[in-house]
Design an enzyme around this catalytic site. Structure first.
Site, PDB file in Angstrom:
ATOM      1  N   ASP A   1      93.484  62.821-166.898  1.00 12.95           N
ATOM      2  CA  ASP A   1      93.127  63.974-167.726  1.00 12.95           C
ATOM      3  C   ASP A   1      93.140  65.276-166.938  1.00 12.95           C
ATOM      4  OD1 ASP A   1      90.888  62.981-166.280  1.00 12.95           O
ATOM      5  OD2 ASP A   1      89.558  64.192-167.528  1.00 12.95           O
ATOM      6  N   GLU A   2      93.314  66.349-167.680  1.00 12.01           N
ATOM      7  CA  GLU A   2      93.061  67.724-167.255  1.00 12.01           C
ATOM      8  C   GLU A   2      93.751  68.111-165.948  1.00 12.01           C
ATOM      9  OE1 GLU A   2      88.810  68.554-169.426  1.00 12.01           O
ATOM     10  OE2 GLU A   2      88.734  67.824-167.373  1.00 12.01           O
ATOM     11  N   VAL A   3      95.033  67.793-165.853  1.00 16.24           N
ATOM     12  CA  VAL A   3      95.813  68.306-164.735  1.00 16.24           C
ATOM     13  C   VAL A   3      96.063  69.788-164.988  1.00 16.24           C
ATOM     14  CG1 VAL A   3      97.992  68.181-163.486  1.00 16.24           C
ATOM     15  CG2 VAL A   3      96.889  66.083-164.315  1.00 16.24           C
TER      16      VAL A   3
ATOM     17  N   ASP B   1      94.967  62.627-172.723  1.00 15.53           N
ATOM     18  CA  ASP B   1      95.855  63.680-172.233  1.00 15.53           C
ATOM     19  C   ASP B   1      96.651  63.222-171.016  1.00 15.53           C
ATOM     20  OD1 ASP B   1      93.182  63.718-171.385  1.00 15.53           O
ATOM     21  OD2 ASP B   1      93.360  65.700-170.509  1.00 15.53           O
TER      22      ASP B   1
ATOM     23  N   HIS C   1      91.637  66.030-161.014  1.00 14.56           N
ATOM     24  CA  HIS C   1      90.246  65.693-160.686  1.00 14.56           C
ATOM     25  C   HIS C   1      90.162  64.920-159.364  1.00 14.56           C
ATOM     26  CE1 HIS C   1      88.193  67.114-164.273  1.00 14.56           C
ATOM     27  NE2 HIS C   1      89.157  66.597-165.008  1.00 14.56           N
TER      28      HIS C   1
END
Length: 1746
Positions: free
Chosen positions: A537-539, A590, A454
């Site tokens: 998060d959300e790599v 995460d 992000h």
């Protein structure tokens, strides 16, 4: 007007010259386009591709006065979901060309996409529209899935917002009005709430006052209402201890009470603030005492924070008493959790200091204490960092800069400039202001810098820094965040390809330390920073895999060469920085997740303090247990569950509600209120789809799938999340957060007693009671307090219903007023208590805010609640659990000409089948309706609560009726009475594969009807069921009747004829016997002209082909004529002779053509049967009776595959049939590929559930809802050529039949779709909006099945079809005849056509419908003549309206062929064949009374087939057909009544045949309305086709006998031989070819105590067994069985090879006789059981009908 138009046109031409070229596009041109294009966006269908992608249409309408250029501009727009997911990301080229739409689509970054018109797209004229259709991943079900501020741009010019999209209400997005638009997938259970549903869901008692004095609820509160005081601001003072000055000032500002000055102290009329610290107490605890006697209020806190919360409680108490009269009370209170947080995303869309302050004030009111500020993300960096100005100069702005040198690309509708919520940041001063304000309100600010994923905005900003310092490589790289040599390709969840900071380069950590240090400094003197949130998060998968730096790093540090290893390394490095600054690390869960869904071990990260947001708890995804897993592993956990605490999700499952919905479909305030933080698995409620879930579903029966909580002390608290993708304005922010934040605060501060109850039902009941109190508190108090803070909370739409003609309304929060409008929202009035319902006007409702200044969205109230849409689960349940039973009640005693049937629907499942918009589709051959309406629509069947609706053709549907149908409980049944025209006397009048669906759901066949044996149809066991009408003379055959019918045929024990069809002359030697084929030395030799026939015969006999003739054991095929009989040229072509010499073992086949040689070979093969080891010595001279010996195979109504057609050709060849008419097109299907018109097979060859018929035709004839049955299919050009080639090798001509102008619906619909696709009418077959409603006697009812013959495009179509057919045939078997159908055109059909009216106006020779028909015939004949093709037609195709054949001289020269079919004797049509022949037409006898093989074999309800022309056609009837004397075939009326001679020809002298040479042949017909499989096709065709072949090839002597009785008597012997030949030879030949011919059931009789049986076909074995047993025993006709004491028995006939069986017949012994009954037609696998002798005792002989 003309001049004005000219001027306008000239201006447009000039404008095109200016802007028609990309190079010439100027800024004013682009500005004009931005103002002129009106954009409409519409979700077409989410469900078609069921979760993979959906269809979006973008319409561009030019509302300006100037032409918009074809090219030179791009349209930029936003999409949450990947556009064209089948192409992107693909090879990451980021652009694709959609050739069919002439547009190029670009994928940029994030949600930013573009469309660029290409050459061929076309200019956009004023008042014209172009529509673009694109695929988008997954689904879009809400208006806010679309973004405003679409951009028009051109290179070198300033981009502009398209004016029509500059609208935050998103009105340019079409409403979501259908389930396919508001559902994500077909198992999505959610529908928008109706007013009634909302009233049920939020139905709480209006208590008339606030439900609680303090919110969130205190731990303890004691009230003495007997003691009251007046809270008088003027008389009160605030006293406080030294450390509470800020709190005292706050209270003073809120209440207006003055703070006491100096040393002023008093004990009355005072509010005392003080801190008193007790050991073991929570620093946020407080007590509050109100002593009315002294007007004294005391707030004591464990800390200033505790005092502050006491102040909030006091303010809440004051607000509870508008009259300011407050009772004595004492409050002892403290928080449940130390962490009570709210997350605010200011990165995706920026929210300024005032927005944050407003949120802080509200948080403080409700005792929330942590504000998690999400400061950075892909779309923006929102905090000034000294030393790194690029972060906000570039990363803090969004604008139209495709290179992202000045700003980040537009995202989330931020537009082309930096003046919207896409841009903005907090300066250091702004941020410190927020910190100070938060401190005053006792709220801790937790900053989040989201890394390493992000991070697009940070990466792009640091790249600009890199470029700025490029001359100094060291300085340039110092803060760089990505590896320049990284070629990794990935796509993040928000569709970025470059948003992951590289963890393997040291500059990343220099950057991180710099940022963290600067943030730390900002906090230091205001609110020292304790917690830093790093995101995590959300790599995206695939990030860094091709990074040179990471590859090197891993070689040096192999311990990180594990899944998530590099992420773990990043966390470790950030942790080291945090340790330097003494910070606790906070991250999304995460961010800490390693391999196998396990958290990184805390000890591996340095034994630091770590906090995790546990957010990803979508129950069915299996990650909910992470919260406890983290806590058990030593992490501190903040519960941030997406299912309950994500406030960016909508409040309702309604497309008009703002928000995302990736976790739950909605989260309302009540759901947040009901969250149970201490028992997270007790929150399990449903899947995202709405499917209910239990704890056992997710965790297992023993909780084995869910981690327990071993360390509850590690659960710090809970947090609400406000992500801002769709939040662009302050009012959006308030709407989404409030009032949900109040429910969050309630659960964070107060643990309700109901939370600990384990009994779900009891817990929910107590929770609802608690909610009622909470809801009243909101409606009567708290929302007013929010209004005072200028917070624009969501005002919930009201609920409502109509009861006894009165409108009853409810509000989610009692106390809020509801208003109504009867004029569509123009005027609004408060709803009174007795508002009557007005049926003549619409009624809309809305809720008014507590302040009376704002309103909810308006909702429409219906008197009867709209039926909810079904989802796939309901559809599947009905398909699996609904038991359909269809029973005939009475055909004879008709009501308004209609028979009566019943339909019973039983729920055999375990759950209730609900009222919803599901529909059950079914097929019926007769028309449901009444005398005034030929087809029914919306017939309500009140007795069962269902209604019947007509779709088209044979397709109807049943639907539940709102207000009558109450649902169907498990085990419950409903019974409907149905009335339909005519009659239903056969099981196959009902079709299988009924199916259920709702709009946009995947239709499913109802299992109980998926039975080709039609077991769901009841028995036809009474006279009223099996007779059509009162004078119907037919009854099902009893055993006795069948025995009598069979009795005149002897079983002679062998075949009666050597060859079928019978040769013209055959002589068998009485002395020479047989020639043996047993030797392997036999060879075949032929003249060169007959090599193909020699090879065919050799293949069949397994002989070798010789190069030269031998002297023995030789079959010679010779060119020559051995017969002296006179033959016409046509018949001579197919003649042959066979001569045999037993001595030399020589067999000669003589013929003059290859066809004759082939038929000679077929005769030899027949002679060699059944063993092919010998042939009788014979001499044969043979030729056909007719040159045309045909079969019509309908592959249009139900398709037959190529292999089956070839198989049929093989059998036809065996019996010397030489013509196959392929009925390739009809209303229900087009079955041949025409490359120039691909739509004919792309959609016209498919039947499926597509009510709009965009992709396929409607289901028909039991074809079911999908295109995987016989309702769909076609022959490719290759297939068809293979069929023609195969036919040629069998000397069979193929006649293609394309069916028009009637029965042309498949072609009409296909060409209409082509017209809509290309907007060209070159091949159109109907006028716009041409729908002719008509009815005709037949098996189908269509309203658009007749081609318009007055349109030139019709003849373009015909020309194209004939050209393609000719091309397919020419090099194989040139077409001689094409059949165009010509039948079933209702009278008057064309006179209403504008095209025909114009044709008649322009041509004085065309004045009526007959002239129009002749016009059509002339045109089609002229086209055919170009290809040397003759045309043919069914019976009335060449007739005028007076049933007179057109003069063939009025048509182009050439033979015209006709197939007269409709010869129902009593209707006076018997002479139609002779009328045509005498008029010069070539006639192929096609009598429906004798040659229609879709007619059933017996007058029995269990026999498959129709019965419109005659009640039955058995093999005997076909055999007895007399082609040379049509009238000799007249037997009985359709009813079975006696037929009088004068009725045959309408009382006149029957027309004589004067030109017999024009009767050229006979043809059998296989219409496939009820033939859905190969086995059924063969069952209906055989053995009748063999009888047809006999009559077509051979004329029997008995045919010329004039006297009918004498003729029948003479025929008997011939028939006997024929049937014995079938039984003893021909059926065995069919068995060898796996032909599923019909096996006739046996007859039986009791004679002198003996049970005797027989079969219509001698040689077939008959078996018997006691009923209910499988001990089948064979016995023969000549071996009757003595009657014994068995009560019931069953009989069946076996096939010639004993592998199959006939329909089973039952016999039952009664006291005086034996009765018989039928069992449904079945095919049984042969299984040899023990043989049992069965002795049946009968008191009185005879078998009678039951």
């Amino acid at each position: 007007m003309e001049r004005a138009y000219c001027i306008s046109s000239c201006v447009n031409i000039l404008w095109i010259a200016v802007i028609g070229s990309h190079a010439l596009l100027q800024q004013q041109d682009l500005d004009m386009i931005a103002q002129s294009i009106a954009i409409r966006a519409r979700v077409v269908d989410n469900l078609k591709y069921n979760t993979n992608k959906h269809i979006v249409e973008i319409s561009l309408t030019n509302i300006g006065s100037r032409v918009v250029a074809e090219v030179g501009w791009k349209l930029y727009f936003h999409s949450f979901f990947l556009v064209e997911p089948d192409h992107f990301p693909g090879n990451y080229s980021k652009t694709i060309l959609l050739h069919d739409q002439r547009i190029r689509v670009y994928m940029l970054q994030g949600d930013f996409f573009a469309i660029e018109p290409q050459q061929g797209f076309g200019e956009l004229q004023p008042n014209s529209t172009k529509t673009i259709s694109i695929f988008v991943a997954v689904w879009s079900i809400a208006r806010t899935d679309f973004m405003p501020k679409w951009i028009i741009a051109s290179d070198g010019l300033e981009a502009r917002v398209i004016n029509s999209t500059d609208d935050q209400s998103l009105k340019f997005v079409d409403a979501f009005v259908k389930p396919r638009q508001w559902k994500r997938y077909n198992f999505d259970r959610f529908n928008p709430y109706t007013c009634q549903e909302r009233a049920r869901k939020f139905n709480v008692t209006d208590r008339g006052k606030t439900g609680r004095l303090i919110l969130p609820s205190p731990r303890e509160i004691t009230i003495d209402e007997s003691k009251m005081m007046k809270f008088n601001v003027q008389s009160l003072k605030i006293q406080y201890s030294d450390d509470l000055e800020s709190e005292a000032e706050y209270l003073s500002n809120k209440t207006g009470v003055q703070v006491a000055t100096g040393t002023e102290q008093q004990s009355n009329n005072v509010i005392q603030l003080q801190v008193r610290k007790d050991l073991n107490s929570n620093p946020e605890d407080y007590t509050l005492s109100i002593i009315t006697s002294s007007n004294y209020t005391q707030i004591t806190g464990q800390s200033p924070t505790g005092v502050f919360y006491g102040i909030q409680s006091l303010l809440s108490i004051i607000a509870s008493f508008p009259d300011m009269r407050i009772p004595d009370m004492r409050v002892v209170d403290g928080p449940r959790y130390s962490y009570r947080g709210m997350h605010l995303d200011v990165a995706r869309n920026f929210h300024d200091v005032e927005d944050v302050k407003r949120l802080i004030r509200a948080m403080a009111m409700y005792k929330l204490n942590k504000l998690h500020l999400h400061l950075t993300d892909d779309e923006g960096w929102r905090l000034e960092i000294p030393g790194l100005p690029e972060l906000t100069e570039v990363g803090g702005r969004r604008c139209f800069d495709l290179n992202e040198t000045l700003c980040i690309l537009p995202q989330y509708g931020s537009g082309p400039t930096n003046e919207t919520s896409g841009s903005g940041f907090f300066s250091v001063g702004d941020y410190r202001t927020i910190l100070s304000y938060a401190k005053t309100h006792h709220i801790e600010i937790i900053p989040e810098i989201d890394t390493p994923g992000h991070a697009h905005s940070a990466i792009r900003s640091m790249e600009q820094r890199y470029l700025k310092h490029a001359e100094n490589v060291t300085a340039a790289n110092y803060f760089r965040l990505f590896d320049a040599n990284d070629t990794s390709q990935y796509l993040s969840i928000q569709m970025y390809t470059d948003n992951a900071i590289n963890p393997c380069i040291e500059s990343t950590y220099i950057f991180m330390e710099h940022v963290m240090t600067e943030v730390y400094k900002m906090h230091q003197d205001i609110q020292p920073l304790k917690i830093f949130h790093f995101g995590g998060d959300e790599v995206a998968n695939g990030a860094w895999v091709n990074s040179t730096a990471c590859k090197y790093f891993l070689t040096q540090n192999p311990k990180y060469s594990v899944p998530k290893g590099l992420k773990k390394y990043f966390v470790e490095r950030v942790t080291r920085i945090a340790q330097k600054l003494n910070l606790t690390i906070f991250g999304w869960e995460d961010g800490y997740i390693g391999d196998q869904n396990q958290p990184f071990p805390v000890e591996d990260l340095g034994n630091h303090n770590f906090i995790a947001n546990a957010w990803d708890n979508v129950w069915e995804w299996g990650a909910a247990m992470r919260a406890y897993r983290f806590a058990n592993k030593g992490y501190k956990v903040v519960l941030s569950f997406a299912t309950h605490l994500y406030f960016d999700h909508p409040y309702e499952p309604d497309p008009e509600e703002r928000g995302l919905y990736w976790a739950p479909r909605f989260t309302d305030t009540k759901k947040t209120f009901g969250f149970i933080p201490d028992r997270i698995y007790d929150n399990i409620d449903m899947e995202r789809s709405g499917k209910p879930l239990t704890k056992a579903d997710v965790c297992g029966e023993q909780m084995e799938k869910c981690d327990p909580l071993d360390h509850p002390e590690n659960i710090l608290g809970i947090q609400g999340q406000m992500w801002s993708e769709t939040i662009r304005y302050p009012e959006h922010m308030d709407y989404m957060i409030f009032p949900r934040l109040l429910a969050l605060a309630e659960r964070a501060w107060h643990k309700a007693s109901w939370e600990t109850i384990t009994d779900v039902e009891v817990r929910n009941m107590q929770r609802d009671s608690d909610w009622e109190s909470f809801a009243n508190a909101l409606g009567y108090k708290e929302l007013k307090r929010l209004d005072d803070e200028n917070i624009k909370y969501r005002v919930p739409p009201p609920g409502g219903s109509v009861d006894n003609s009165k409108i009853i309304v409810t509000s989610t929060f009692p106390g809020l007023k509801v208003q109504y409008s009867n004029d569509g929202g123009t005027t609004w009035t408060d709803v009174p208590s007795d508002l009557p319902w007005n049926r003549n006007r619409t009624c809309h409702l809305r809720t008014v805010s507590a302040s009376g200044t704002r309103y909810s969205r308006a909702v429409q109230l219906f008197e009867v609640e709209p039926v909810p849409s079904a989802d796939q689960i309901i559809v599947d349940d009905i398909a699996n659990d609904a038991i359909i039973k269809y029973d005939i009640i009475d055909n004879i005693n008709k009501v308004d000409g209609m028979y009566t049937a019943s339909l019973t629907l039983t729920n055999a499942g375990q759950i209730k089948l609900p009222l919803a918009t599901w529909k059950i589709y079914f097929y019926i051959l007769t028309k449901i309706g009444n005398e005034t309406s030929p087809v029914a629509d919306d017939l309500v069947l009140k007795e069962c609560g269902l209604s019947i609706h007509f779709v088209e053709g044979t397709l109807y549907y049943l639907a539940p009726v709102n207000g009558i149908f109450k649902g169907l409980k498990p085990g419950e049944s409903i019974r409907c009475i149905i009335r339909a025209k005519d009659w239903n006397v056969a099981r196959t009048d009902v079709m299988p594969n009924w199916y259920v669906t709702d709009e946009d759901m995947v239709p499913k066949v109802i299992n109980s009807t998926a039975d080709e044996e039609l077991g769901f149809v009841g028995k036809y066991d009474t006279l009223q069921k099996w007779r059509r009408y009162k004078n119907d003379r037919y009854d099902p055959y009893t055993l006795k009747v069948r025995y009598a019918l069979n009795a005149d045929i002897r079983d002679i024990g062998k075949e009666g004829s050597l060859v079928i069809p019978t040769p013209y002359s055959i002589k068998q030697s009485d002395t020479e016997g047989y020639i043996s084929f047993k030797s392997s030395d036999w060879k075949i030799y032929s003249d060169s002209a007959f090599e193909n026939e020699a090879n065919y015969l050799a293949d069949q006999l397994r002989f070798r082909v010789a190069n030269a003739p031998w002297e023995s054991k030789m079959i010679l095929i010779k060119n020559g004529n051995q017969t002296s009989a006179y033959l016409t040229e046509e018949l001579n072509k197919e003649s042959y002779s066979i001569r045999m010499n037993k001595t030399n073992e020589i067999i000669q086949i003589w013929a003059t053509t290859s066809a004759g040689a082939f038929y000679g070979a077929q005769t030899l093969l027949s002679l060699s049967q059944p063993e092919r080891t010998r042939v009788p010595v014979v001499q044969i001279d043979d030729h056909p009776r007719f040159r045309y010996r045909g079969i019509m195979l309908d592959v249009a109504r139900n398709f037959q595959p190529k292999e089956e057609v070839m198989k049929l050709l093989d059998v036809m060849a065996m019996y010397k049939l030489n013509t196959l008419q392929l009925h390739l097109a009809d209303d229900e299907g087009w079955r041949i590929q025409i490359p120039k018109l691909p739509e004919l097979t792309q959609m016209g060859a498919k039947r499926c559930h597509d009510l709009n018929e965009n992709e396929c035709l409607h289901p028909a004839f039991g074809s079911g809802p999908d295109n995987k049955t016989s309702g769909s299919g076609y022959y490719t050009s290759k297939d068809y050529r293979e069929i023609v080639t195969h036919a040629k090798s069998r000397h069979i001509k193929i006649i293609p039949d394309i069916g028009m102008p009637g029965h042309s619906r498949a072609a009409i619909i296909a060409m209409e779709r082509r017209y809509l696709k290309y907007q060209g009418d070159d091949f159109r077959l109907s006028e716009s909006n041409q729908t002719w409603k008509y009815d005709y006697f037949g098996t189908t009812v269509y309203r658009d099945s007749v081609v318009n013959v007055c349109m030139n495009s019709t003849f373009n179509f015909i020309d194209t079809i004939l050209a393609e057919l000719a091309s397919l045939h020419n090099d194989i078997q040139p077409i001689k005849i094409v059949l165009f159908g010509g039948d079933r055109v209702p009278s008057g059909i064309w006179l209403a056509s504008k095209a025909c009216q114009k044709l008649m106006e322009d041509n004085n020779m065309i004045n009526n419908e007959d002239d129009i028909k002749l016009y059509f015939l002339r045109n089609i004949a002229s086209i055919a003549k170009k290809f040397s093709i003759s045309i043919s037609s069914f019976g009335n195709g060449f007739m005028d309206s007076g049933s007179r054949p057109f003069s063939n001289t009025s048509l182009p020269a050439g033979d015209l062929y006709v197939y007269p079919t409709d010869n129902i004797w009593e209707q006076g049509k018997s002479n139609i064949s002779y009328r045509y022949a005498n008029s010069g037409y070539k006639v192929i006898l096609s009598l429906a009374t004798h040659l229609f093989f879709d007619i059933c074999y017996e007058p029995d309800p269990e026999e498959r087939g129709f019965y419109w022309s005659t009640r039955y056609i058995d093999t005997r009837k076909v055999f007895g057909f007399v082609p040379d004397n049509i009238y000799a075939n007249a037997d009985v009326k359709v009813s079975g009544e006696e037929l009088k001679k004068e009725e045959i020809c309408n009382g006149a002298e029957c027309l004589k045949l004067t030109r017999p040479e024009n009767i050229i042949g006979v043809q059998g017909f296989l219409w496939t309305d009820i033939i859905r499989s190969k086995s059924i096709l063969e069952h209906m065709a055989f053995p009748r086709m063999i009888a047809l072949a006999e009559r077509a090839w051979h004329k029997a002597p008995w045919e010329d006998i004039e006297n009918a009785e004498s003729r029948r008597s003479a025929m008997k012997s011939d028939l006997e031989y024929f049937l014995n030949t079938l039984g003893y030879k021909e059926l065995k030949r069919l068995d060898e070819m796996n032909i599923n011919y019909r096996i006739p059931p046996p007859g039986a009789i009791i004679d002198n105590g003996l049970l005797k049986v027989n079969s219509p076909i001698p040689g077939l074995k008959i078996e018997i067994t006691p009923k209910g047993k499988s001990s089948w025993k064979e016995f023969t006709w000549t071996n009757p069985v003595k009657v014994g004491n068995v009560n019931e028995f069953q009989l069946r006939t076996r096939s010639a090879d004993s592998r199959r069986y006939s329909r089973i017949l039952e016999g039952k012994v009664q006291s005086t006789n034996v009765v018989s009954k039928a069992v449904p037609l079945c095919t049984f696998a042969w299984a040899l059981n023990s043989w049992l002798w069965i002795i049946v005792y009968v008191i009185q002989k005879g078998i009678a009908q039951k």
